[in-house]
Design a protein around this motif. Structure first.
Motif, short mmCIF file in Angstrom:
data_model
loop_
_atom_site.label_atom_id
_atom_site.label_comp_id
_atom_site.label_asym_id
_atom_site.label_seq_id
_atom_site.Cartn_x
_atom_site.Cartn_y
_atom_site.Cartn_z
N LYS A 255 104.61 62.34 35.49
CA LYS A 255 104.59 60.83 35.85
C LYS A 255 102.54 60.93 35.97
CE LYS A 255 106.12 57.72 37.80
NZ LYS A 255 107.36 57.28 37.85
N ALA A 258 101.37 55.60 37.29
CA ALA A 258 102.91 55.18 38.08
C ALA A 258 103.19 53.00 37.25
CB ALA A 258 101.89 54.00 39.47
N GLY A 259 104.18 53.57 38.26
CA GLY A 259 105.47 52.53 37.79
C GLY A 259 105.86 52.72 36.82
N GLU A 260 105.81 54.05 35.49
CA GLU A 260 106.51 54.08 34.01
C GLU A 260 107.25 55.71 34.58
OE1 GLU A 260 106.21 52.27 31.81
OE2 GLU A 260 104.62 50.95 31.89
N THR A 323 115.10 57.01 37.67
CA THR A 323 113.77 56.47 36.39
C THR A 323 113.93 57.16 35.34
OG1 THR A 323 113.14 58.23 37.62
CG2 THR A 323 112.35 56.42 38.81
#
Length: 455
Positions: A255, A258-260, A323
């Motif tokens: 990861k 952030a946000g992807e 996600t």
């Protein structure tokens, strides 16, 4: 010279080095994190020594370079740090296409001075599991799908990562899943990647743009697990090197932004018998008991194996609802919301996809662990739960939510330790505890932002 790489002998290796006019050899051994450790030897010394020595702790340290100073770790590893005797595997020899002088790279196996294989070296663990399959007359076949991000160069770890600038002079700001034009933004880089892979004889298949900004996926042709683990190990080195030559980084963090969406290493797996028949299918084309039991083994043991599939604190940020990453161990046909997917395929190609594994996992360890789960399922005839035909994200979490929780579950699962080797599980969990303790010393921006003046 034998042209079949899978049957290379030491004499074939020497002839290959002669034909490629190699002057230097990168003698490599993958450590617990998948980092390439070893030495660079002149050709003559490599030929004379047929191996090298390294301290055994070299393959048993964490991503920070630290290792325990006391405890069960030293029930396995000598406190005086004995040497390992490393022997090259001739089948792994590859050219180093970016080197200025003719250079080869060869993966080595680790042995002690008595000639016994070092049980906690990642390649040894995968060999051990493959040997268990061979003893049953089973031949595991795997095909990894490896996701990664291209990001702008980042030399300050306190600064968030950003998508790189492509040929248009602009960075991606929106989701570009399967976009051909988005891949073409980085044509010069991928031309180098494919050129390097061709020179190294890596069996890469399809390249696609994934969901995230600057996120790519490479697929590998199906093959035996040990050879494919070597190829993933080589590929990670290759794409990182190519990216740096184009003024960007390639990262396999689970990861990174952030946000992807996070990055996974989905592994398709099937088993053939001595005649080459897929044991996941019956003669009439229906799914076999072995197919069901393999899924049952994955469902039972994946939670305990999570520290091997999601090996870092960052890994658990990927595993969140909605996600494109699983949160549980449900299984289903052609269902990407589950952790264990059965793609639509002919009976001969029937297979199971483990979608839980992160791109940050060591390929040797991840392959050994997923095969170990399936092996236990088939040996113990573990029945799976009913197939999930809806949205698995609407179900409960069934996986550990942190590295600390995952390590405790791995320690408690004795059946998995018997297959992977108790020495490996001991060394691995002790090293990961050190990493986790290091992480807990760091105070994050979120803590300063929300706790500084509010608690």
């Amino acid at each position: 010279m034998n042209t079949d790489r899978n049957h290379f002998s030491f004499s074939d290796l020497e002839q290959w080095l002669d034909e490629h006019r190699v002057t230097e050899i990168e003698c490599l051994v993958p450590d617990l994190t998948g980092v390439a450790r070893g030495k660079i030897l002149p050709r003559q010394k490599f030929t004379e020594d047929r191996g090298m020595r390294l301290p055994e702790a070299v393959v048993a340290m964490g991503v920070t370079g630290e290792f325990p100073t006391q405890g069960p770790y030293y029930d396995v590893i000598s406190p005086t740090d004995h040497d390992m005797h490393l022997r090259p595997d001739p089948r792994t020899v590859r050219i180093v296409p970016w080197a200025s002088d003719p250079t080869a790279q060869v993966v080595h196996d680790c042995y002690d001075k008595a000639g016994n294989i070092v049980p906690f070296a990642p390649r040894s663990v995968l060999r051990r599991v493959c040997d268990l399959y061979a003893a049953e007359g089973w031949n595991p076949i795997v095909a990894p799908e490896l996701e990664f991000y291209l990001v702008a160069r980042n030399t300050d770890p306190d600064m968030p990562l950003k998508p790189p600038i492509g040929r248009s002079g602009r960075a991606e700001t929106s989701r570009q899943a399967y976009s051909i034009d988005a891949v073409n933004e980085f044509d010069p880089l991928f031309e180098d990647v494919y050129s390097y892979c061709e020179q190294m004889e890596l069996n890469v298949d399809t390249l696609i743009h994934e969901i995230g900004a600057g996120q790519m996926e490479i697929n590998f042709f199906h093959d035996h697990p040990l050879g494919l683990a070597d190829e993933v190990f080589f590929f990670k080195r290759t794409v990182r090197e190519a990216a740096m030559r184009h003024n960007m980084f390639a990262t396999f963090m689970a990861k990174p932004i952030a946000g992807e969406p996070g990055s996974a290493m989905h592994i398709h797996q099937s088993i053939t018998d001595a005649e080459g028949r897929n044991i996941f299918s019956n003669a009439d084309g229906s799914a076999s008991d072995m197919f069901r039991w393999y899924i049952g083994g994955l469902q039972k043991y994946i939670p305990a194996a999570m520290a091997l599939f999601a090996p870092y604190v960052n890994s658990y940020r990927r595993l969140a609802r909605f996600t494109a990453a699983p949160i549980n161990i449900q299984w289903g046909t052609d269902n990407r919301t589950v952790g264990i997917r059965s793609p639509v395929a002919s009976p001969a190609a029937r297979r199971i996809e483990n979608r839980v594994i992160g791109a940050d996992a060591n390929p040797y360890v991840a392959l050994a662990a997923t095969l170990a789960c399936g092996y236990l399922g088939m040996k113990n005839r573990i029945e799976p739960t009913p197939e999930c035909k809806g949205d698995a994200y609407l179900g409960d979490y069934q996986l550990p939510r942190s590295l600390g929780e995952a390590l405790e579950m791995l320690r408690q699962e004795k059946a998995l330790a018997e297959v992977l080797g108790e020495a490996f599980v001991t060394v691995y969990t002790e090293v990961k505890e050190i990493e986790y303790a290091e992480f807990m010393k760091v105070i994050s921006p979120w803590e300063r932002e929300h706790l500084l003046l509010h608690v």
